[in-house]
Motif scaffolding. Structure first.
Motif, PDB file in Angstrom:
ATOM      1  N   LYS A  64       0.826  -1.207   0.000  1.00 36.39           N
ATOM      2  CA  LYS A  64       0.000   0.000   0.000  1.00 36.39           C
ATOM      3  C   LYS A  64       0.860   1.257   0.000  1.00 36.39           C
ATOM      4  CE  LYS A  64      -4.159  -1.747  -0.076  1.00 36.39           C
ATOM      5  NZ  LYS A  64      -4.952  -1.590  -1.321  1.00 36.39           N
ATOM      6  N   GLY A  65       2.014   1.199   0.672  1.00 33.04           N
ATOM      7  CA  GLY A  65       2.938   2.329   0.610  1.00 33.04           C
ATOM      8  C   GLY A  65       3.416   2.561  -0.812  1.00 33.04           C
ATOM      9  N   ALA A  66       3.681   1.482  -1.529  1.00 31.82           N
ATOM     10  CA  ALA A  66       4.079   1.598  -2.935  1.00 31.82           C
ATOM     11  C   ALA A  66       2.972   2.217  -3.778  1.00 31.82           C
ATOM     12  CB  ALA A  66       4.464   0.224  -3.480  1.00 31.82           C
ATOM     13  N   ILE A  67       1.744   1.846  -3.474  1.00 34.89           N
ATOM     14  CA  ILE A  67       0.602   2.415  -4.203  1.00 34.89           C
ATOM     15  C   ILE A  67       0.506   3.920  -3.972  1.00 34.89           C
ATOM     16  CG2 ILE A  67      -1.938   2.552  -4.073  1.00 34.89           C
ATOM     17  CD1 ILE A  67      -0.909   0.514  -6.055  1.00 34.89           C
ATOM     18  N   GLU A  68       0.809   4.370  -2.772  1.00 36.46           N
ATOM     19  CA  GLU A  68       0.747   5.808  -2.498  1.00 36.46           C
ATOM     20  C   GLU A  68       1.779   6.569  -3.329  1.00 36.46           C
ATOM     21  OE1 GLU A  68       0.825   6.472   1.716  1.00 36.46           O
ATOM     22  OE2 GLU A  68      -0.983   5.276   2.057  1.00 36.46           O
ATOM     23  N   VAL A  69       2.966   6.000  -3.489  1.00 38.34           N
ATOM     24  CA  VAL A  69       3.969   6.613  -4.353  1.00 38.34           C
ATOM     25  C   VAL A  69       3.503   6.573  -5.803  1.00 38.34           C
ATOM     26  CG1 VAL A  69       6.333   6.436  -5.229  1.00 38.34           C
ATOM     27  CG2 VAL A  69       5.867   6.070  -2.791  1.00 38.34           C
ATOM     28  N   LEU A  70       3.000   5.412  -6.241  1.00 34.19           N
ATOM     29  CA  LEU A  70       2.523   5.274  -7.617  1.00 34.19           C
ATOM     30  C   LEU A  70       1.427   6.285  -7.927  1.00 34.19           C
ATOM     31  CD1 LEU A  70       2.587   3.624 -10.274  1.00 34.19           C
ATOM     32  CD2 LEU A  70       0.839   2.138  -9.251  1.00 34.19           C
ATOM     33  N   THR A  71       0.561   6.538  -6.964  1.00 31.14           N
ATOM     34  CA  THR A  71      -0.541   7.484  -7.180  1.00 31.14           C
ATOM     35  C   THR A  71      -0.016   8.877  -7.492  1.00 31.14           C
ATOM     36  OG1 THR A  71      -1.966   6.215  -5.692  1.00 31.14           O
ATOM     37  CG2 THR A  71      -2.628   8.467  -6.168  1.00 31.14           C
ATOM     38  N   ARG A  72       1.034   9.282  -6.810  1.00 26.71           N
ATOM     39  CA  ARG A  72       1.612  10.601  -7.096  1.00 26.71           C
ATOM     40  C   ARG A  72       2.162  10.647  -8.524  1.00 26.71           C
ATOM     41  NH1 ARG A  72       3.348   9.962  -1.699  1.00 26.71           N
ATOM     42  NH2 ARG A  72       5.509   9.499  -2.279  1.00 26.71           N
ATOM     43  N   TYR A  73       2.731   9.539  -8.975  1.00 24.25           N
ATOM     44  CA  TYR A  73       3.211   9.484 -10.354  1.00 24.25           C
ATOM     45  C   TYR A  73       2.053   9.485 -11.344  1.00 24.25           C
ATOM     46  CZ  TYR A  73       8.139   9.118  -9.298  1.00 24.25           C
ATOM     47  OH  TYR A  73       9.422   9.402  -8.893  1.00 24.25           O
ATOM     48  N   PHE A  74       0.968   8.791 -11.010  1.00 29.60           N
ATOM     49  CA  PHE A  74      -0.234   8.889 -11.840  1.00 29.60           C
ATOM     50  C   PHE A  74      -0.639  10.361 -11.982  1.00 29.60           C
ATOM     51  CE2 PHE A  74      -2.447   4.491 -10.974  1.00 29.60           C
ATOM     52  CZ  PHE A  74      -1.428   3.846 -11.661  1.00 29.60           C
ATOM     53  N   ALA A  75      -0.694  11.048 -10.847  1.00 31.80           N
ATOM     54  CA  ALA A  75      -1.149  12.444 -10.849  1.00 31.80           C
ATOM     55  C   ALA A  75      -0.261  13.313 -11.733  1.00 31.80           C
ATOM     56  CB  ALA A  75      -1.167  12.985  -9.415  1.00 31.80           C
ATOM     57  N   LYS A  76       1.037  13.053 -11.686  1.00 33.42           N
ATOM     58  CA  LYS A  76       1.975  13.853 -12.473  1.00 33.42           C
ATOM     59  C   LYS A  76       1.899  13.516 -13.956  1.00 33.42           C
ATOM     60  CE  LYS A  76       5.481  16.797 -12.497  1.00 33.42           C
ATOM     61  NZ  LYS A  76       5.341  18.189 -12.007  1.00 33.42           N
ATOM     62  N   GLU A  77       1.928  12.225 -14.274  1.00 35.93           N
ATOM     63  CA  GLU A  77       2.008  11.823 -15.674  1.00 35.93           C
ATOM     64  C   GLU A  77       0.691  11.973 -16.428  1.00 35.93           C
ATOM     65  OE1 GLU A  77       4.035   8.241 -16.668  1.00 35.93           O
ATOM     66  OE2 GLU A  77       5.649   8.573 -15.211  1.00 35.93           O
ATOM     67  N   PHE A  78      -0.428  11.857 -15.731  1.00 40.60           N
ATOM     68  CA  PHE A  78      -1.724  11.937 -16.409  1.00 40.60           C
ATOM     69  C   PHE A  78      -2.301  13.351 -16.390  1.00 40.60           C
ATOM     70  CE2 PHE A  78      -2.399   7.337 -14.730  1.00 40.60           C
ATOM     71  CZ  PHE A  78      -1.397   6.876 -15.581  1.00 40.60           C
ATOM     72  N   ALA A  79      -1.592  14.273 -15.744  1.00 41.59           N
ATOM     73  CA  ALA A  79      -2.118  15.642 -15.604  1.00 41.59           C
ATOM     74  C   ALA A  79      -2.298  16.323 -16.947  1.00 41.59           C
ATOM     75  CB  ALA A  79      -1.188  16.471 -14.716  1.00 41.59           C
ATOM     76  N   GLU A  80      -1.479  15.962 -17.935  1.00 46.13           N
ATOM     77  CA  GLU A  80      -1.610  16.603 -19.244  1.00 46.13           C
ATOM     78  C   GLU A  80      -2.960  16.322 -19.881  1.00 46.13           C
ATOM     79  OE1 GLU A  80       1.622  15.113 -21.544  1.00 46.13           O
ATOM     80  OE2 GLU A  80       0.735  13.128 -21.836  1.00 46.13           O
ATOM     81  N   ARG A  81      -3.629  15.282 -19.412  1.00 49.51           N
ATOM     82  CA  ARG A  81      -4.984  14.986 -19.889  1.00 49.51           C
ATOM     83  C   ARG A  81      -6.047  15.491 -18.911  1.00 49.51           C
ATOM     84  NH1 ARG A  81      -5.729   8.862 -21.257  1.00 49.51           N
ATOM     85  NH2 ARG A  81      -7.828   9.724 -21.562  1.00 49.51           N
ATOM     86  N   GLY A  82      -5.630  16.199 -17.887  1.00 50.12           N
ATOM     87  CA  GLY A  82      -6.578  16.715 -16.905  1.00 50.12           C
ATOM     88  C   GLY A  82      -7.098  15.652 -15.967  1.00 50.12           C
ATOM     89  N   ILE A  83      -6.426  14.503 -15.898  1.00 50.03           N
ATOM     90  CA  ILE A  83      -6.848  13.400 -15.032  1.00 50.03           C
ATOM     91  C   ILE A  83      -6.213  13.559 -13.665  1.00 50.03           C
ATOM     92  CG2 ILE A  83      -6.728  10.897 -14.674  1.00 50.03           C
ATOM     93  CD1 ILE A  83      -6.689  10.623 -17.760  1.00 50.03           C
ATOM     94  N   THR A  84      -7.018  13.510 -12.619  1.00 51.46           N
ATOM     95  CA  THR A  84      -6.489  13.575 -11.259  1.00 51.46           C
ATOM     96  C   THR A  84      -6.323  12.164 -10.705  1.00 51.46           C
ATOM     97  OG1 THR A  84      -8.657  13.664 -10.164  1.00 51.46           O
ATOM     98  CG2 THR A  84      -7.693  15.766 -10.866  1.00 51.46           C
TER      99      THR A  84
END
Length: 257
Positions: free
Chosen positions: A166-186
């Protein structure tokens, strides 16, 4: 393409939606006018019941079977999702809630490699690759929520491998937020505390001693209920929270403050 251009109603994909927090989430989304495609692992009767519960709220749901830890099935699952979206009058969806999971309660010294692999497959690898596979189908401006746990903030012996995933998922989520932001995805993480469901064999719900112990170190003086989590997830997915991304939000009633 925005959700409003694609379909009049928003659509969520929720893994593990037939029971517990996933079921509560699709019901509260239904109350907000959101339809769902949700997964279940093996209990088809529970899945049918969840579909009926959503219908009772005036929304629609489609249940699809999925082993969230078996990435080899994900391509076929995505095709099933396309079919489910078609039955809902859409080609894309708006919200992804990665909720499916399994529990673990073994001390580090007694944990096997197979147990760690199983946790990794469901809680990290599965989330990573299912999200990747579904990216072409999520609308720009969409939302992703990954479920974590209070156990990433405080340590309970016997939960190390589960909490680490779950700790890994929390880090992954921040990367999701950064990489998908160009599409306006939170992308955000919701971290429940101990909740009275059938998770971990119903331990918190059905064991009075554990229930009382958890209530004793929770600021609000009781264990959590599914109705404490589902409405929060539904609210976080709404447009009112469009400016929240890359965050870990604990929903635990103040456990171990």
């Amino acid at each position: 393409m925005t959700a409003s251009q694609n379909t009049a109603r928003r659509i969520a994909i929720v893994t593990g939606g037939s029971r517990g927090l996933g079921r509560n989430t699709i019901i509260h989304l239904a109350r907000r006018g959101v339809d769902s495609v949700f997964t279940y692992h093996s209990n088809e009767a529970e899945a049918r019941s969840a579909v009926d519960a959503v219908a009772a709220e005036g929304a629609r749901a489609v249940a699809l079977q999925l082993d969230a830890g078996n990435t080899a099935t994900f391509d076929a699952f995505v095709e099933q999702v396309r079919g489910a979206l078609s039955t809902l009058g859409a080609t894309r969806f708006d919200y992804l809630v990665n909720n499916a999971g399994t529990s673990h309660h073994t001390p580090i010294a007694e944990t096997t490699e197979a147990q760690v692999d199983a946790l990794y497959n469901v809680h990290f690898k599965g989330v990573f690759f299912l999200t990747q596979k579904l990216l072409p189908l999520i609308n720009d401006g969409g939302r992703i929520i990954n479920l974590s746990s209070g156990l990433t903030r405080f340590a309970m012996p016997g939960s190390a491998p589960y909490a680490a995933m779950k700790g890994a998922i929390e880090v992954l989520t921040r990367y999701f937020a950064k990489e998908f932001a160009e599409r306006g995805i939170t992308a955000n993480t919701v971290a429940p505390g101990a909740i009275a469901t059938d998770f971990s064999g119903g331990m918190v719900r059905d064991n009075p001693e554990i229930n009382q112990r958890v209530a004793g170190f929770t600021a609000l003086g009781r264990v959590g209920q599914p109705d404490d989590i589902g409405p929060m997830i539904a609210a976080l997915l709404s447009d009112e929270n469009r400016w929240v991304t890359g965050q870990r939000i604990e929903v635990s009633g103040g456990m171990l403050l």
